[in-house]
Design a protein around this motif. Structure first.
Motif, PDB file in Angstrom:
ATOM      1  N   ILE A 252      -8.296  23.551  17.976  1.00  5.63           N
ATOM      2  CA  ILE A 252      -7.196  22.668  17.562  1.00  5.63           C
ATOM      3  C   ILE A 252      -6.687  22.113  18.948  1.00  5.63           C
ATOM      4  N   VAL A 253      -6.882  20.635  18.871  1.00  4.30           N
ATOM      5  CA  VAL A 253      -6.700  19.902  19.976  1.00  4.30           C
ATOM      6  C   VAL A 253      -5.250  19.259  19.866  1.00  4.30           C
ATOM      7  N   MET A 254      -4.741  18.975  18.838  1.00  7.52           N
ATOM      8  CA  MET A 254      -3.667  18.211  18.738  1.00  7.52           C
ATOM      9  C   MET A 254      -2.779  18.723  17.523  1.00  7.52           C
ATOM     10  N   SER A 255      -1.218  18.678  17.749  1.00  4.42           N
ATOM     11  CA  SER A 255      -0.549  18.921  16.457  1.00  4.42           C
ATOM     12  C   SER A 255       0.402  17.726  16.199  1.00  4.42           C
ATOM     13  N   LEU A 256       0.581  17.308  14.917  1.00  4.47           N
ATOM     14  CA  LEU A 256       1.519  16.420  14.480  1.00  4.47           C
ATOM     15  C   LEU A 256       2.568  16.598  13.669  1.00  4.47           C
ATOM     16  N   PRO A 257       3.582  16.278  13.873  1.00  2.00           N
ATOM     17  CA  PRO A 257       4.879  16.739  13.006  1.00  2.00           C
ATOM     18  C   PRO A 257       4.809  15.695  11.605  1.00  2.00           C
ATOM     19  N   PRO A 258       5.614  16.158  10.607  1.00  9.34           N
ATOM     20  CA  PRO A 258       5.541  15.542   9.320  1.00  9.34           C
ATOM     21  C   PRO A 258       6.010  14.039   9.437  1.00  9.34           C
ATOM     22  N   GLU A 259       7.007  13.778  10.512  1.00  7.74           N
ATOM     23  CA  GLU A 259       7.589  12.450  10.560  1.00  7.74           C
ATOM     24  C   GLU A 259       6.680  11.457  11.154  1.00  7.74           C
ATOM     25  N   ALA A 260       5.415  11.860  11.276  1.00  2.27           N
ATOM     26  CA  ALA A 260       4.324  10.783  11.855  1.00  2.27           C
ATOM     27  C   ALA A 260       3.774  10.046  10.903  1.00  2.27           C
ATOM     28  N   PHE A 261       4.060  10.525   9.400  1.00  2.32           N
ATOM     29  CA  PHE A 261       3.177  10.197   8.327  1.00  2.32           C
ATOM     30  C   PHE A 261       4.265   9.443   7.579  1.00  2.32           C
ATOM     31  N   SER A 262       3.522   8.582   6.603  1.00  2.00           N
ATOM     32  CA  SER A 262       4.246   7.883   5.384  1.00  2.00           C
ATOM     33  C   SER A 262       3.564   8.150   4.091  1.00  2.00           C
ATOM     34  N   PRO A 263       4.035   8.919   3.025  1.00  2.00           N
ATOM     35  CA  PRO A 263       5.152   9.547   3.283  1.00  2.00           C
ATOM     36  C   PRO A 263       5.097  10.868   4.070  1.00  2.00           C
ATOM     37  N   ALA A 264       6.127  11.501   4.652  1.00  2.00           N
ATOM     38  CA  ALA A 264       6.119  12.424   5.668  1.00  2.00           C
ATOM     39  C   ALA A 264       5.873  13.601   4.506  1.00  2.00           C
ATOM     40  N   PRO A 265       4.916  14.429   5.146  1.00  2.00           N
ATOM     41  CA  PRO A 265       4.486  15.661   4.004  1.00  2.00           C
ATOM     42  C   PRO A 265       5.489  16.802   4.378  1.00  2.00           C
TER      43      PRO A 265
ATOM     44  N   LEU B 172       0.799  -1.305  -0.054  1.00  3.88           N
ATOM     45  CA  LEU B 172       0.134  -0.104   0.117  1.00  3.88           C
ATOM     46  C   LEU B 172       0.762   1.264  -0.070  1.00  3.88           C
ATOM     47  N   SER B 173       1.700   1.420  -0.997  1.00  5.83           N
ATOM     48  CA  SER B 173       2.064   2.757  -1.118  1.00  5.83           C
ATOM     49  C   SER B 173       1.429   3.904  -1.420  1.00  5.83           C
ATOM     50  N   ALA B 174       1.652   4.864  -0.517  1.00  7.67           N
ATOM     51  CA  ALA B 174       0.654   5.961  -0.333  1.00  7.67           C
ATOM     52  C   ALA B 174       0.584   6.844  -1.832  1.00  7.67           C
ATOM     53  N   ARG B 175      -0.866   6.937  -2.388  1.00  9.82           N
ATOM     54  CA  ARG B 175      -0.739   7.963  -3.822  1.00  9.82           C
ATOM     55  C   ARG B 175      -0.985   9.331  -3.651  1.00  9.82           C
ATOM     56  N   LYS B 176      -0.235  10.052  -4.229  1.00  8.84           N
ATOM     57  CA  LYS B 176      -0.399  11.602  -4.092  1.00  8.84           C
ATOM     58  C   LYS B 176      -1.626  11.973  -4.633  1.00  8.84           C
ATOM     59  N   SER B 177      -1.990  11.273  -5.878  1.00 12.27           N
ATOM     60  CA  SER B 177      -3.369  11.587  -6.499  1.00 12.27           C
ATOM     61  C   SER B 177      -4.421  11.535  -5.763  1.00 12.27           C
ATOM     62  N   LEU B 178      -4.290  10.857  -4.679  1.00 11.44           N
ATOM     63  CA  LEU B 178      -5.540  10.354  -3.766  1.00 11.44           C
ATOM     64  C   LEU B 178      -5.254  11.039  -2.352  1.00 11.44           C
ATOM     65  N   GLY B 179      -4.504  12.199  -2.468  1.00  6.82           N
ATOM     66  CA  GLY B 179      -4.159  12.888  -1.228  1.00  6.82           C
ATOM     67  C   GLY B 179      -3.739  12.027   0.158  1.00  6.82           C
ATOM     68  N   GLN B 180      -2.951  10.802  -0.031  1.00  6.68           N
ATOM     69  CA  GLN B 180      -2.890  10.122   0.797  1.00  6.68           C
ATOM     70  C   GLN B 180      -1.356  10.371   1.624  1.00  6.68           C
ATOM     71  N   ASN B 181      -1.588  10.356   3.041  1.00  7.63           N
ATOM     72  CA  ASN B 181      -0.559  10.210   3.777  1.00  7.63           C
ATOM     73  C   ASN B 181      -0.802   9.510   4.922  1.00  7.63           C
ATOM     74  N   PHE B 182      -0.271   8.007   5.084  1.00  7.17           N
ATOM     75  CA  PHE B 182      -0.664   7.323   6.047  1.00  7.17           C
ATOM     76  C   PHE B 182      -0.028   7.609   7.456  1.00  7.17           C
ATOM     77  N   LEU B 183      -0.974   7.778   8.525  1.00  9.08           N
ATOM     78  CA  LEU B 183      -0.416   7.904   9.714  1.00  9.08           C
ATOM     79  C   LEU B 183      -0.124   6.518  10.538  1.00  9.08           C
ATOM     80  N   LEU B 184       1.152   6.280  10.933  1.00 10.78           N
ATOM     81  CA  LEU B 184       1.618   4.960  11.160  1.00 10.78           C
ATOM     82  C   LEU B 184       1.517   4.685  12.745  1.00 10.78           C
ATOM     83  N   ASP B 185       1.883   5.663  13.473  1.00 13.20           N
ATOM     84  CA  ASP B 185       1.752   5.267  14.825  1.00 13.20           C
ATOM     85  C   ASP B 185       0.268   4.949  15.608  1.00 13.20           C
ATOM     86  N   LEU B 186       0.004   3.951  16.013  1.00 14.90           N
ATOM     87  CA  LEU B 186      -1.101   3.512  16.540  1.00 14.90           C
ATOM     88  C   LEU B 186      -1.497   4.123  18.075  1.00 14.90           C
TER      89      LEU B 186
END
Length: 277
Positions: free
Chosen positions: A183-196, A18-32
């Motif tokens: 705003i209740v939370m902030s998340l850094p780019p490295e929380a995602f794959s691929p990192a935005p 499941l590589s994230a697709r830019k065309s679908l606006g996908q950035n997967f959040l990996l940390d459960l």
């Protein structure tokens, strides 16, 4: 620490290619642990159905179910994600329904029971359009009690912005007219794959029982869209297409025709929309 008996998300993504697709606006959040924390921002879900848009491999889906959501309806455009989501459905019997399709074209209400909350890491290319739709139905209160949504940090700041700030505009007005956003939370780019390239933030919006000021949704949306589309212009110029006597209507609404949009509060914009109704 795992939140359930299912494999870690990196393993799920690798197993299903499941590589994230830019065309679908996908950035997967990996940390459960993070997805469970986002789910907790939506409040006690044990008596609620939850609508999730763009679950991808199911990180937030698992967070919502592990945190006790009565039921989750997940709408996903990418059929590649279905096998991963089917595994989650099997681990939480009877609590997850997955629909493959475009969230902009699907009516989820046939598949949900009140009370309903929305929680989603929204695909960036449909996020603001969905938010505006949820904020501007003709009937109010809406189908949802609250929205817990992840956006790029810049978009989140536009939703909670105050008059006079650089971020203030259409999203702030529509969100604050009928809801209480924060705003209740902030998340850094490295929380995602691929990192935005930018940081993200979670916004929680609680639906108000009634709008702060009366106005027709479509008229208010049109007024603020026109006003902020040309935010450097005086309002009499930016809004001249609304009515031939726009100066008189602005004055009647307590707005100086020479004012600019970013200085005008919600109450005055609602008053202006009423003069056009």
């Amino acid at each position: 620490m795992s939140i359930d008996a299912l494999p870690p998300l990196r393993q799920v993504i690798a197993a299903h290619e499941l590589s994230a697709r830019k065309s679908l606006g996908q950035n997967f959040l990996l940390d459960l642990n993070l997805t469970a924390k986002i789910a907790r921002q939506a409040g006690d879900l044990s008596q609620c159905d939850v609508l999730e848009i763009g679950p991808g491999p199911g990180g937030l889906t698992r967070g919502l179910l592990a945190e006790g959501a009565r039921r989750v309806l997940a709408i996903e455009k990418d059929p590649r994600c279905l096998p991963a989501l089917d595994e989650i459905a099997a681990a939480y019997p009877g609590r997850l329904e997955v629909m493959i399709g475009d969230a902009l074209k699907i009516d989820p209400l046939k598949h949900l029971s009140s009370p309903i909350r929305v929680a989603a890491n929204l695909p960036y290319n449909v996020g603001t359009e969905l938010l505006v739709r949820w904020l501007t139905p003709e009937e109010w209160p809406p189908f949802w009690q609250s929205l817990t949504l992840m956006f790029q940090r810049e978009v989140a700041e536009r939703i909670v912005a105050a008059p006079g700030s650089k971020a203030y505009g259409r999203l702030a007005l529509l969100a604050q007219w009928r809801a209480d956003p924060r705003i209740v939370m902030s998340l850094p780019p490295e929380a995602f794959s691929p990192a935005p390239k930018v940081s993200s933030a979670v916004v929680h919006l609680t639906a108000l029982p009634a709008p702060r000021y009366p106005a027709q949704p479509k008229l208010l949306e049109r007024v603020v869209a026109m006003a902020f589309n040309q935010r450097r212009k005086m309002l009499r110029a930016a809004l001249k297409g609304l009515a031939p006597d726009i100066e008189d209507r602005l004055i009647a609404s307590g707005i100086a025709p020479t004012d600019r949009a970013e200085t005008i509060g919600l109450e005055q914009f609602c008053a202006l929309a009423r003069t056009l109704g």
